[in-house]
Design a protein around this motif. Sequence first.
Motif, mmCIF file in Angstrom:
data_model
loop_
_atom_site.group_PDB
_atom_site.id
_atom_site.type_symbol
_atom_site.label_atom_id
_atom_site.label_comp_id
_atom_site.label_asym_id
_atom_site.label_seq_id
_atom_site.Cartn_x
_atom_site.Cartn_y
_atom_site.Cartn_z
ATOM 1 N N PHE A 48 34.089 23.744 35.210
ATOM 2 C CA PHE A 48 34.156 24.458 33.939
ATOM 3 C C PHE A 48 32.850 24.326 33.157
ATOM 4 N N ALA A 49 32.180 23.187 33.310
ATOM 5 C CA ALA A 49 30.925 22.970 32.581
ATOM 6 C C ALA A 49 29.824 23.906 33.053
ATOM 7 N N GLU A 50 29.943 24.427 34.288
ATOM 8 C CA GLU A 50 28.937 25.338 34.815
ATOM 9 C C GLU A 50 29.159 26.779 34.373
ATOM 10 N N LEU A 51 30.329 27.081 33.810
ATOM 11 C CA LEU A 51 30.594 28.434 33.330
ATOM 12 C C LEU A 51 29.820 28.694 32.044
ATOM 13 N N PRO A 52 29.318 29.906 31.846
ATOM 14 C CA PRO A 52 28.532 30.206 30.646
ATOM 15 C C PRO A 52 29.362 30.037 29.369
ATOM 16 N N GLU A 53 28.837 29.309 28.428
ATOM 17 C CA GLU A 53 29.518 29.119 27.148
ATOM 18 C C GLU A 53 29.615 30.432 26.392
ATOM 19 N N ALA A 54 28.625 31.313 26.603
ATOM 20 C CA ALA A 54 28.628 32.616 25.910
ATOM 21 C C ALA A 54 29.837 33.453 26.313
ATOM 22 N N LEU A 55 30.341 33.240 27.519
ATOM 23 C CA LEU A 55 31.515 33.990 27.974
ATOM 24 C C LEU A 55 32.732 33.658 27.124
ATOM 25 N N ILE A 56 32.910 32.378 26.842
ATOM 26 C CA ILE A 56 34.038 31.941 26.021
ATOM 27 C C ILE A 56 33.850 32.378 24.568
ATOM 28 N N GLU A 57 32.626 32.283 24.072
ATOM 29 C CA GLU A 57 32.354 32.679 22.689
ATOM 30 C C GLU A 57 32.592 34.167 22.475
ATOM 31 N N SER A 58 32.188 34.980 23.438
ATOM 32 C CA SER A 58 32.406 36.429 23.307
ATOM 33 C C SER A 58 33.886 36.773 23.350
ATOM 34 N N ALA A 59 34.656 36.016 24.160
ATOM 35 C CA ALA A 59 36.104 36.255 24.210
ATOM 36 C C ALA A 59 36.754 35.896 22.883
ATOM 37 N N LYS A 60 36.289 34.827 22.252
ATOM 38 C CA LYS A 60 36.831 34.452 20.943
ATOM 39 C C LYS A 60 36.487 35.481 19.874
ATOM 40 N N ILE A 61 35.295 36.053 19.970
ATOM 41 C CA ILE A 61 34.908 37.101 19.006
ATOM 42 C C ILE A 61 35.825 38.306 19.140
ATOM 43 N N ALA A 80 41.936 19.646 32.024
ATOM 44 C CA ALA A 80 40.498 19.650 32.251
ATOM 45 C C ALA A 80 39.790 20.666 31.368
ATOM 46 N N TYR A 81 40.436 21.807 31.140
ATOM 47 C CA TYR A 81 39.816 22.813 30.265
ATOM 48 C C TYR A 81 39.702 22.276 28.846
ATOM 49 N N ALA A 82 40.779 21.660 28.351
ATOM 50 C CA ALA A 82 40.710 21.061 27.016
ATOM 51 C C ALA A 82 39.693 19.923 26.987
ATOM 52 N N PHE A 83 39.634 19.169 28.079
ATOM 53 C CA PHE A 83 38.720 18.037 28.155
ATOM 54 C C PHE A 83 37.257 18.493 28.195
ATOM 55 N N SER A 84 37.022 19.707 28.658
ATOM 56 C CA SER A 84 35.652 20.220 28.754
ATOM 57 C C SER A 84 35.155 20.833 27.454
ATOM 58 N N ARG A 85 36.044 21.039 26.484
ATOM 59 C CA ARG A 85 35.631 21.646 25.225
ATOM 60 C C ARG A 85 34.901 20.624 24.364
ATOM 61 N N ARG A 86 33.847 21.080 23.707
ATOM 62 C CA ARG A 86 33.006 20.190 22.916
ATOM 63 C C ARG A 86 33.692 19.706 21.646
ATOM 64 N N ASN A 87 34.600 20.505 21.123
ATOM 65 C CA ASN A 87 35.241 20.153 19.850
ATOM 66 C C ASN A 87 36.524 19.342 20.031
ATOM 67 N N LEU A 88 36.776 18.834 21.224
ATOM 68 C CA LEU A 88 37.975 18.019 21.465
ATOM 69 C C LEU A 88 37.802 16.652 20.820
ATOM 70 N N ARG A 89 38.762 16.261 20.014
ATOM 71 C CA ARG A 89 38.719 14.960 19.356
ATOM 72 C C ARG A 89 39.225 13.870 20.303
ATOM 73 N N PHE A 90 38.704 12.655 20.099
ATOM 74 C CA PHE A 90 39.097 11.481 20.886
ATOM 75 C C PHE A 90 38.814 11.656 22.374
ATOM 76 N N LYS A 91 37.756 12.380 22.700
ATOM 77 C CA LYS A 91 37.426 12.622 24.099
ATOM 78 C C LYS A 91 37.090 11.319 24.827
ATOM 79 N N ARG A 92 36.394 10.428 24.149
ATOM 80 C CA ARG A 92 36.027 9.165 24.777
ATOM 81 C C ARG A 92 37.260 8.328 25.084
ATOM 82 N N LEU A 93 38.252 8.367 24.209
ATOM 83 C CA LEU A 93 39.495 7.629 24.448
ATOM 84 C C LEU A 93 40.218 8.183 25.667
ATOM 85 N N TYR A 94 40.314 9.499 25.760
ATOM 86 C CA TYR A 94 40.969 10.115 26.912
ATOM 87 C C TYR A 94 40.225 9.776 28.205
ATOM 88 N N SER A 95 38.901 9.769 28.139
ATOM 89 C CA SER A 95 38.111 9.451 29.324
ATOM 90 C C SER A 95 38.345 8.007 29.762
#
Length: 296
Positions: free
Chosen positions: A162-175, A97-112
């Motif tokens: 996961f979609a309700e969690l702030p995206e900035a939280l993940i971005e700051s962790a990656k930084i 679900a975490y991978a499925f919630s990421r915007r850059n996941l390829r073939f998301k429509r196929l998985y859905s």
Amino acid sequence: MVRDHSWPNRLFNMFNVFIMACLIVLTLYPFWYSVIGSFNDGLDYAKGGVYLWTRQFTWDNYSALFSDTALVKSFVVTLSRTVIGTVTHVLFTALFAYAFSRRNLRFKRLYSTLGLMSMYLSGGLIPYFILINALGLYNNFLVFIIPTLFSFWNVILFRSYFAELPEALIESAKIDGAGEYTIFFRIILSLSKPVIAAISLFTAVGHWNAYYDAMIFTQGDSLQTVQLYILKLIQSTEAALLLANMSGSLGAAQGSVTTTTLQLAAMVAASLPIVLVYPFVQKFFIKGMLIGSVKG
């Protein structure tokens, strides 16, 4: 806020309270009836009239029940599949679900599409049995774990949270140099206790109450679950045979145990663990059930 104290409103509230009280009694009384019957003397219980309280209290029914080694083994099997199955299901589904919630996941429509198809389409019992047998899972403990690793419905619940969690939280962790696994295990899971509690409870109850897969995909008593044990016990011949096998070890207590009280004791013993666990996860469970119900 002004409250309406008019008679129609008060009468409506009283009616609601009355209906809810009746529903609570109708829901709880069958369990209470089983409890008082399981603690009552078997021969006295056969006379009838035991509805609200035990008339002759005794522990003999539970002593007889737990003297059977098959029950102890079935509890171990059920507890093992519940703990392992719940942990692996939640971890595997949350990862997907975490991978499925990421915007850059390829073939998301196929998985859905594939996930939604798996929710509504099935090959049937016979092809499923052939698949289980071909994978070497027949009469194997893993038959309780591997087929239940994934649920697309729970993926949807996780993804909504996961979609309700702030995206900035993940971005700051990656930084700060955190990778996807670090973000998932240290940040996402720690913030997802409500949905984890809700899905864990549903999954654990499903594993604890399961009997059909044990009946179809196992043989003998080595992998018998407690619910399958009870299913066999409620058959009068099985209960009578169990009482006959225990007569030597119970001695005089055997006379106070009947098949009916033995069945009631087995049902209470099987239900009690889930009843005791629920209060500890209720706080998170209520929050998890509200996922996606309110949109800001």
